[in-house]
Design a protein around this motif. Structure first.
Motif: not given
Length: 507
Positions: A215-229, A248-256
């Motif tokens: 809603m602020l940055l206009g970033v939409v993640r594709r094939d992201d892993v949920d935090g509970w996984e 996928a966890v590494v890509r998730h953290n990189d985007q964070d």
């Protein structure tokens, strides 16, 4: 039994004991055995690190304390004006380096049983934003990763996190203490979660980082892993599972980490510049005004509220959630009234109102409550009074007193306070109190009595009438005093002449 052997030789166990030991070892294979399913054998950490590095496209780093896996991402061109950023409330000084930090852990606690197996770090080198990720191949290799974390955090740096004050950094402090070390020193900690809540909560569904990105940055993640996984993927890898799910966890953290940097740039560009700030949504400016007020920068807060009143009404708010059914919830479960309704309670800041009977729904309603002209005007009037601009504050309260609902009654009370105590205009204060009582009577006729506000107004009414009566009596006494004194003098002179006429000497 063990037979004694002469000359100090080691006694041999009996056949029975040997069979028992063999059965025990077969049922309980220890580390290093071929049937051990856990990778805790000598040298297993190196093998795990090699598998992990191959899966996430990283490199194995062998240090004095052990091994860890390092993944360096692509640098990003991301210019930021640190001086403009520092002009905003709560931001670090422009001469301090910034280190963005995000962790992936084996749980959501900060106690000894939770391990941070992936640390994402990012920092600026000029106009380029660099990132690196540190992965823990095995629990026994944690000292090596702790050394690497400390190497990337200079003592004069500010940490930039998202909910890092409450989770990420306390967890790392726990890990350092368990390793009998001191956590890396740093100059400050900028947690972006409170800032997002204060500035942007009016136009977001919630304050999660994914919502902020969308809603602020206009970033939409594709094939992201949920935090509970994430914890399950890492623990599965430690138990001998494949390392590919951790990519996928590494890509998730990189985007964070990248989103932390982009959020800082958005704050600097949209709110740090005075020209761009005038085009910001009304709610952003009102939230920024409250942030300025927390730092006692009241003039800047008033300027933000003035700009908010001139800005167009926000149309970026999410749709209001559907009200729950009233069945089984009683009268306390009535949905939140719209801002124009006289049934809506006034909002003068403070903690959002929450009813325990509708905890989830009311939290959402309090979270995205709209910033309308009435709410902004009330904040502005409070600030003008604190600045000593009494005339402007009085005009603001008088304008609010002409509106509908409970807010107008509260505005009448505030206007009466200013006239009575600051301007010593008791007749004007009495008129404001009488106007507030008229509004109270109107709300009572609509079935919405305000006993607390009515008691306050009637108490002020009695005090003001007493003061005005005393002033009137004093002014009357001041006017009649000289006339009474002259008449007494004339009567006293006439009496003395009459006494002289009837005295023996005169006769």
């Amino acid at each position: 039994m063990i037979h004694a052997v002469a000359d100090g030789a080691v006694a041999e166990p009996t056949d029975r004991l040997a069979r028992r030991l063999a059965r025990f070892r077969a049922a309980n294979p220890g580390p290093g055995s071929a049937s051990d399913p856990l990778p805790y054998r000598p040298g297993a950490s190196r093998d795990l690190a090699a598998r992990l590095a191959a899966a996430v496209d990283g490199e194995v780093v062998v240090g004095r304390g052990g091994v860890h896996v390092r993944v360096e991402g692509r640098a990003l061109d991301l210019a930021i004006d640190r001086r403009r950023l520092a002009s905003l409330p709560g931001q670090p000084p422009p001469d301090r380096p910034l280190v963005c930090l995000d962790t992936e852990t084996t749980g959501l606690a900060t106690a000894a049983g939770t391990v941070a197996f992936l640390i994402g770090l990012g920092w600026w080198e000029g106009d380029r934003f660099r990132q690196v990720q540190l992965l823990l191949p095995d629990h026994a290799e944690e000292p090596a990763m702790l050394d690497e974390i400390a190497r990337h955090i200079p003592p004069d740096a500010w940490l930039v996190t998202y909910n890092g004050r409450g989770f990420d950094w306390p967890l790392l402090i726990t890990r350092y203490r368990l390793a009998r070390r001191h956590a890396p020193e740093h100059a400050g900690h900028l947690d972006l979660l409170p800032i997002v809540r204060r500035l942007f909560r009016h136009r977001m569904d919630d304050a999660r980082l994914g919502t902020v990105e969308r809603m602020l940055l206009g970033v939409v993640r594709r094939d992201d892993v949920d935090g509970w996984e994430i914890p399950g993927r890492y623990l599965g890898f430690l138990r001998g599972g494949p390392a590919q799910p951790l990519a996928a966890v590494v890509r998730h953290n990189d985007q964070d980490v990248r989103s932390l940097a982009k959020l800082l740039v958005r704050l600097e560009q949209d709110l740090g510049d005075a020209t761009a700030r005038a085009k910001a949504p009304r709610g952003d400016l009102a939230g920024l005004a409250r942030a300025f007020r927390r730092e006692r920068r009241l003039e800047e807060a008033v300027a933000c509220l003035d700009a908010a009143l001139e800005a167009e009404e926000d149309h970026t708010r999410p749709p209001a959630p559907a009200a729950p059914s009233a069945a089984g919830l009683g009268h306390a479960a009535r949905p939140e009234e719209p801002w124009w309704s006289p049934r809506r309670r006034a909002d003068f800041g403070g903690r959002p109102e929450r009813r325990p009977s509708l905890a989830g729904w009311d939290r959402r309603q309090a979270f995205d409550r709209p910033w309308d002209a009435v709410r902004i005007g009330a904040d502005r009037a409070h600030l003008l009074r604190r600045l000593g601009r009494t005339t402007e504050a009085l005009a603001a309260w008088d304008a609010l007193a002409c509106g509908p609902g409970r807010t107008a009654i509260l505005a009448s009370i505030e206007a009466a306070k200013l006239r009575e105590h600051r301007l010593v205009d008791w007749p004007g204060a009495l008129a404001a109190v009488e106007g507030g009582l008229a509004l109270v009577d109107r709300r009572r006729s609509l079935g919405m009595p305000e006993p607390g506000l009515e008691a306050d107004l009637r108490h002020r009414l009695g005090r003001l009438r007493t003061r005005l009566a005393a002033r009137q009596a004093s002014s009357n006494a001041a006017r009649t005093g000289p006339a009474m004194a002259s008449s007494v003098t004339r009567s006293k002179g006439a009496g003395q002449s009459n006494i002289a006429a009837f005295s023996p000497a005169s006769r």
